[in-house]
Design a protein around this motif. Structure first.
Motif, PDB file in Angstrom:
ATOM      1  N   GLY A   3       2.277 -11.820  -7.625  1.00  0.00           N
ATOM      2  CA  GLY A   3       2.776 -11.221  -6.391  1.00  0.00           C
ATOM      3  C   GLY A   3       2.490  -9.731  -6.321  1.00  0.00           C
ATOM      4  N   ALA A   4       2.582  -9.041  -7.452  1.00  0.00           N
ATOM      5  CA  ALA A   4       2.291  -7.601  -7.475  1.00  0.00           C
ATOM      6  C   ALA A   4       0.818  -7.349  -7.174  1.00  0.00           C
ATOM      7  N   PHE A   5      -0.065  -8.203  -7.671  1.00  0.00           N
ATOM      8  CA  PHE A   5      -1.499  -8.039  -7.395  1.00  0.00           C
ATOM      9  C   PHE A   5      -1.817  -8.345  -5.937  1.00  0.00           C
ATOM     10  N   ILE A   6      -1.212  -9.399  -5.395  1.00  0.00           N
ATOM     11  CA  ILE A   6      -1.433  -9.737  -3.989  1.00  0.00           C
ATOM     12  C   ILE A   6      -0.911  -8.611  -3.101  1.00  0.00           C
ATOM     13  N   GLY A   7       0.265  -8.085  -3.451  1.00  0.00           N
ATOM     14  CA  GLY A   7       0.816  -6.961  -2.691  1.00  0.00           C
ATOM     15  C   GLY A   7      -0.081  -5.739  -2.746  1.00  0.00           C
ATOM     16  N   ASP A   8      -0.694  -5.506  -3.883  1.00  0.00           N
ATOM     17  CA  ASP A   8      -1.606  -4.367  -4.034  1.00  0.00           C
ATOM     18  C   ASP A   8      -2.807  -4.523  -3.106  1.00  0.00           C
ATOM     19  N   LEU A   9      -3.412  -5.707  -3.085  1.00  0.00           N
ATOM     20  CA  LEU A   9      -4.560  -5.943  -2.211  1.00  0.00           C
ATOM     21  C   LEU A   9      -4.160  -5.908  -0.738  1.00  0.00           C
ATOM     22  N   ALA A  10      -2.982  -6.449  -0.422  1.00  0.00           N
ATOM     23  CA  ALA A  10      -2.503  -6.409   0.963  1.00  0.00           C
ATOM     24  C   ALA A  10      -2.256  -4.969   1.405  1.00  0.00           C
ATOM     25  N   SER A  11      -1.733  -4.167   0.513  1.00  0.00           N
ATOM     26  CA  SER A  11      -1.503  -2.756   0.831  1.00  0.00           C
ATOM     27  C   SER A  11      -2.813  -2.043   1.125  1.00  0.00           C
ATOM     28  N   TRP A  12      -3.837  -2.319   0.333  1.00  0.00           N
ATOM     29  CA  TRP A  12      -5.150  -1.714   0.568  1.00  0.00           C
ATOM     30  C   TRP A  12      -5.650  -2.108   1.956  1.00  0.00           C
ATOM     31  N   THR A  13      -5.493  -3.389   2.298  1.00  0.00           N
ATOM     32  CA  THR A  13      -5.951  -3.866   3.605  1.00  0.00           C
ATOM     33  C   THR A  13      -5.192  -3.186   4.727  1.00  0.00           C
TER      34      THR A  13
END
Length: 156
Positions: A3-13
């Protein structure tokens, strides 16, 4: 941890390719941040040697990421506590937090301990209600209900 990795990529987007955020959550060209790198470094290092000494771990951390200001250290501690919550069991969590987290403020000590213990409880089958009762100088739930901690300036 995923979830932390998905959140990181979503934040970049959200910040760099806003039009892709709602239809796809993260863009095909999303890039992970330094925070994901810290989590991956921590996980890889501790998987390879779960009894790494504090001095050696911090030396490697400093070589890879440097040691920044208190805010950066606090953010790194919370990320490392996610990994610790996934990797260590019960009593070993406190020792791992004390070994692998830099603590600048009391708030970071509490946040790191609560984060790791909440993750441990949830991954071992506790309900959210039961997990919220984890203890570190009081229950997590009691701190979320009390007003005195909310005006602090540390990690949130």
């Amino acid at each position: 941890m995923i979830g932390a990795f998905i959140g990181d990529l979503a934040s970049w987007t959200w910040m760099n390719d806003h039009d892709k955020f709602y239809p796809q959550l993260f863009s095909d060209v999303s890039q992970r941040s330094l925070y994901s790198d810290v989590m991956l470094f921590t996980a890889k290092t501790l998987i390879e040697n779960p009894n790494f000494s504090r001095d050696e771990f911090m030396r490697m951390h400093q070589c890879n990421f440097g040691i920044g200001n208190a805010k950066v250290n606090a953010d790194y501690d919370l990320l490392r506590s996610i990994v610790i919550g996934w990797m260590y069991d019960d009593d070993a969590i406190t020792n791992a937090i004390n070994t692998y987290c830099l603590r600048d403020e009391k708030e970071e000590v509490y946040a790191s301990n609560f984060m790791a213990n909440l993750i441990y409880k949830l991954r071992t089958g506790a309900t959210k209600k039961d997990a919220a009762q984890v203890e570190f100088c009081g229950s997590f739930r009691s701190y979320t209900k009390e007003e005195h901690w909310k005006p602090g300036t540390g990690s949130r």
